[in-house]
Design a protein around this motif. Structure first.
Motif, mmCIF file in Angstrom:
data_model
loop_
_atom_site.group_PDB
_atom_site.id
_atom_site.type_symbol
_atom_site.label_atom_id
_atom_site.label_comp_id
_atom_site.label_asym_id
_atom_site.label_seq_id
_atom_site.Cartn_x
_atom_site.Cartn_y
_atom_site.Cartn_z
ATOM 1 N N ASN A 172 49.956 72.261 75.571
ATOM 2 C CA ASN A 172 49.650 71.110 75.270
ATOM 3 C C ASN A 172 49.911 70.862 76.703
ATOM 4 O O ASN A 172 50.612 70.259 77.343
ATOM 5 N N VAL A 173 48.879 70.452 76.907
ATOM 6 C CA VAL A 173 48.273 70.291 78.076
ATOM 7 C C VAL A 173 47.109 69.144 78.649
ATOM 8 O O VAL A 173 46.358 69.274 77.820
ATOM 9 N N CYS A 174 46.964 68.023 79.546
ATOM 10 C CA CYS A 174 45.805 67.039 79.298
ATOM 11 C C CYS A 174 44.771 67.506 80.165
ATOM 12 O O CYS A 174 45.498 68.179 81.195
ATOM 13 N N SER A 175 43.897 67.158 79.126
ATOM 14 C CA SER A 175 42.072 68.100 79.995
ATOM 15 C C SER A 175 41.902 66.804 81.854
ATOM 16 O O SER A 175 41.393 67.237 81.932
ATOM 17 N N ILE A 176 42.530 65.338 81.336
ATOM 18 C CA ILE A 176 42.050 65.018 82.460
ATOM 19 C C ILE A 176 43.171 64.791 83.160
ATOM 20 O O ILE A 176 42.815 65.038 84.938
ATOM 21 N N CYS A 177 44.624 64.522 83.324
ATOM 22 C CA CYS A 177 45.611 64.631 84.624
ATOM 23 C C CYS A 177 46.591 65.756 84.527
ATOM 24 O O CYS A 177 47.691 66.317 85.286
ATOM 25 N N ASN A 178 46.040 66.877 83.799
ATOM 26 C CA ASN A 178 46.623 68.628 83.923
ATOM 27 C C ASN A 178 48.314 68.259 83.403
ATOM 28 O O ASN A 178 49.288 69.294 83.979
#
Length: 205
Positions: A172-178
Motif C-alpha cells: 500500500n504505497v502511494c504511486s505519487i509521493c511513495n
C-alpha cells in the motif's frame, strides 16, 4: 508509397500510466484543463502529435510497421519506466495522423539512453513492405559490472516511527509521493493497479 518516417521530440519523456484515473462509471480519464500538475500528461500527447505532423507533413503510414524507439532520459537514477513510455508516445503519434492506428506496430525495439543536456525520444517508423528487422544477441567476452535494481523504493528502506514496512502495508504505497498508505486511506486508479493517497489525490483536483 512512403514507407519511412522519423520523429524527434525534445524534453524528458514522460508516461501517463500512473496518472490515469477512472470516473464513477469506470471509464479511464486523463484531465488536460484542471489547472493541476496532472494536466501535463495529456498536453504531452498533444505536443507529440503537433511535432510529428510538422516533421512529416503530408505523410500517412497505413501499413504494418517496425518501430525503433530510442529514449534519452535526463537522469539515470530518476526516470519513468521505459516499458510504460511507449503508450504516451504512440497515442501522440496516432493523434498526429502520421499512422492510422497504433495497432500497426507489429515489431518494436526500445533502447534506453541518458543525455543530461538534451533529453528526448527519437522514433523511426518503417513499413514492413520495404524493411525487415534483424537482430542478434551474443554473450560478452568480458562481463560488465551489473546494474542492479531494488524491488523496494529507496525512501522505504529506512524504517521510521511513521513509516514501518510490514507484510500488511508493504504493497500500500502511494504511486505519487511513495509513502506508505495506512488504514486503506487511498484512491485506486489505472484499474486498481495504482494507489494514490488522499492527500495527493486532493492536490490533483
Amino acid at each position: 508509397m512512403i514507407t519511412y518516417a522519423k520523429v524527434i521530440v525534445a524534453g524528458s519523456p514522460i508516461t501517463k500510466s500512473n496518472f490515469k484515473l477512472h470516473n464513477s462509471n469506470g471509464r479511464a480519464i486523463l484531465p488536460d484543463s484542471s489547472g493541476k500538475y496532472h494536466d501535463r500528461y495529456a498536453i504531452y500527447e498533444q505536443e507529440i502529435a503537433l511535432i510529428a505532423r510538422n516533421q512529416n507533413p503530408n505523410i500517412v503510414l497505413s501499413e504494418s510497421l517496425i518501430a525503433l524507439l530510442k529514449v534519452y532520459y535526463k537522469s539515470e537514477k530518476r526516470h519513468p519506466d521505459t516499458i510504460n513510455i511507449t503508450k504516451s508516445i504512440f497515442d501522440g503519434i496516432e493523434k498526429s495522423g502520421l499512422i492510422v492506428n497504433d495497432a500497426q506496430i507489429t515489431k518494436i525495439i526500445i533502447e534506453e539512453y541518458y543525455d543530461k543536456e538534451n533529453p528526448r525520444f527519437e522514433l523511426e517508423l518503417l513499413g514492413e513492405s520495404e524493411y525487415t528487422l534483424n537482430y542478434t544477441i551474443s554473450k560478452k567476452d568480458t562481463c560488465n559490472q551489473p546494474k542492479l535494481y531494488s524491488s523496494i523504493k529507496k525512501n522505504l528502506l529506512k524504517p521510521t516511527k511513521q513509516n514501518v514496512l510490514s507484510p500488511s502495508n508493504i504493497n500500500n504505497v502511494c504511486s505519487i509521493c511513495n509513502t506508505i498508505i495506512k488504514n486503506n486511506d487511498y484512491k485506486k486508479a489505472d484499474g486498481g493497479k495504482t494507489l494514490i493517497c488522499k492527500k495527493c489525490f486532493n492536490k490533483l483536483f
